[in-house]
Structure formats: C-alpha cells, structure tokens
Design a protein around this motif. Sequence first.
Motif, PDB file in Angstrom:
ATOM      1  N   ARG A 121       0.846  -1.209   0.000  1.00  0.00           N
ATOM      2  CA  ARG A 121       0.000   0.000   0.000  1.00  0.00           C
ATOM      3  C   ARG A 121       0.872   1.247   0.000  1.00  0.00           C
ATOM      4  N   LEU A 122       0.348   2.293  -0.613  1.00  0.00           N
ATOM      5  CA  LEU A 122       0.907   3.640  -0.544  1.00  0.00           C
ATOM      6  C   LEU A 122      -0.283   4.574  -0.636  1.00  0.00           C
ATOM      7  N   GLN A 123      -0.697   5.115   0.517  1.00  0.00           N
ATOM      8  CA  GLN A 123      -1.937   5.895   0.541  1.00  0.00           C
ATOM      9  C   GLN A 123      -1.850   7.025   1.554  1.00  0.00           C
ATOM     10  N   HIS A 124      -2.531   8.110   1.219  1.00  0.00           N
ATOM     11  CA  HIS A 124      -2.627   9.286   2.092  1.00  0.00           C
ATOM     12  C   HIS A 124      -3.886   9.116   2.935  1.00  0.00           C
ATOM     13  N   GLU A 125      -3.720   9.005   4.256  1.00  0.00           N
ATOM     14  CA  GLU A 125      -4.839   8.690   5.152  1.00  0.00           C
ATOM     15  C   GLU A 125      -5.294   9.947   5.895  1.00  0.00           C
ATOM     16  N   PHE A 126      -6.582  10.268   5.742  1.00  0.00           N
ATOM     17  CA  PHE A 126      -7.145  11.463   6.363  1.00  0.00           C
ATOM     18  C   PHE A 126      -8.003  11.134   7.574  1.00  0.00           C
ATOM     19  N   PRO A 130      -2.657  15.444  12.334  1.00  0.00           N
ATOM     20  CA  PRO A 130      -2.607  15.665  10.881  1.00  0.00           C
ATOM     21  C   PRO A 130      -2.777  14.352  10.126  1.00  0.00           C
ATOM     22  N   SER A 131      -3.073  14.469   8.847  1.00  0.00           N
ATOM     23  CA  SER A 131      -3.165  13.272   8.013  1.00  0.00           C
ATOM     24  C   SER A 131      -1.778  12.637   7.902  1.00  0.00           C
ATOM     25  N   ARG A 132      -1.723  11.429   7.395  1.00  0.00           N
ATOM     26  CA  ARG A 132      -0.438  10.731   7.282  1.00  0.00           C
ATOM     27  C   ARG A 132      -0.421   9.908   5.999  1.00  0.00           C
ATOM     28  N   ALA A 162       2.769  17.312   6.331  1.00  0.00           N
ATOM     29  CA  ALA A 162       2.900  18.687   6.827  1.00  0.00           C
ATOM     30  C   ALA A 162       1.727  19.554   6.401  1.00  0.00           C
ATOM     31  N   THR A 163       1.100  19.214   5.261  1.00  0.00           N
ATOM     32  CA  THR A 163      -0.056  19.965   4.770  1.00  0.00           C
ATOM     33  C   THR A 163      -1.134  18.986   4.338  1.00  0.00           C
TER      34      THR A 163
END
Length: 199
Positions: A121-126, A130-132, A162-163
């Motif tokens: 997996r490679l995912q932006h988790e909200f 902050p998100s990760r 960071a954002t």
Amino acid sequence: MACLLLGACNVLSPSTAPAQTFYSLDAAAVSGTLERPDPLAPTLLVAPPRAAAGFDSPRIIYTRQPHALDYFAHSEWVDTPARMLGPLLVSALERNGAFRAVGVTSGAAAGDLRLDTELVRLQHEFQTQPSRVRFTLRATLVDDRTRRVLAWREFDTAVPSATEDPYGGVIAANQAVQIALQELSAFCIETLRQRPPKP
C-alpha cells in the motif's frame, strides 16, 4: 445567431479546469554514504517490484474511511509507484556495501541472491489529524541458485503530512519510502550475517 455567439465566447474564454500535476518518488529518497563492497560478498539481483491490487496505477490514492480508496482528481504520480521504486531499491542496496554487485533481474542474469518485493500500500490517510501517508512493502530474500527463501519481512511506515493536500502527501511518501529502504537495507545485512557459510 445567439447560439453561434455563445459558442464563440466559450471557445475564446480561457479554460478554468485545473491543470494536472505530476509527482515522483525520486533518488532524493535514498540517502547515506556509499560503502565499499566486500569483493567476497554475494551478488544480488533485484526483481521488478510488484504492486497489490488497486496500487498498480499512477493515480495518487487517499482514504477517508477504512477499506475505501479514493483518488486525487488533478494529481498523479509520473509512473506507477512500483516502477519508480525499482531504481530506489537498487540504489539503496548498492550503498550498504553488503553485496559485491546489485542489479536488476533479466532473463540472462544470474546472481547469488534475489530480492522479490511487493508494494502492499501507498496511501494518504485522512482519518487522523494531521493526516499521514502509509507505505507498506513486503520483501523476500531468496537464494537464487537453490530457490530457497532465506528470509522475508513486511515494512510498514507511516509519516505525518505537513499539509492537508496532495503535495504534503507526496513529501511524506518520499520520507516513508526512505525509512522503509533503510530498514530493508538493514534487513538484508542481518540476513547475510545469519546465512550459513558456503561449504
């Protein structure tokens, strides 16, 4: 006439659609000094990384709830993450000095060991603030001559963004990959130390 005038206005007016932005996992993710290899060390062939279902696309994945994958509309990787990962694996493993030579597998190539990897997996988790970004890589080290599995491990890394946007996620993804590659390098060195000597 009115329809023709409206059509002309639409043609002449600038497009308001956002431009597509492309990002990379790049060589900046590989750091550290280049160690001098032992001339008696084994050679390593790195198989092209595979990707789990859903992660074999250049689209950048994010999640807002478990088990549901979404894609950013105007941001993409320049290539699939698995294909971008291949050269980074080779570079990281060349730097640790544990192998006499490191190369990519081909039909004619033969080596002492082979590294098989899968991008799980490679995912932006909200789901958190902050998100990760979460990056998971499964690695298997194989004796290329006997086809015997020497060791395997799954590396799971999460780095805060960071954002709360795609670019923040890309920066975190590169950091997560860097951490995982360092852990993978240490795993290969540890496996070599535990490997029984050749008769």
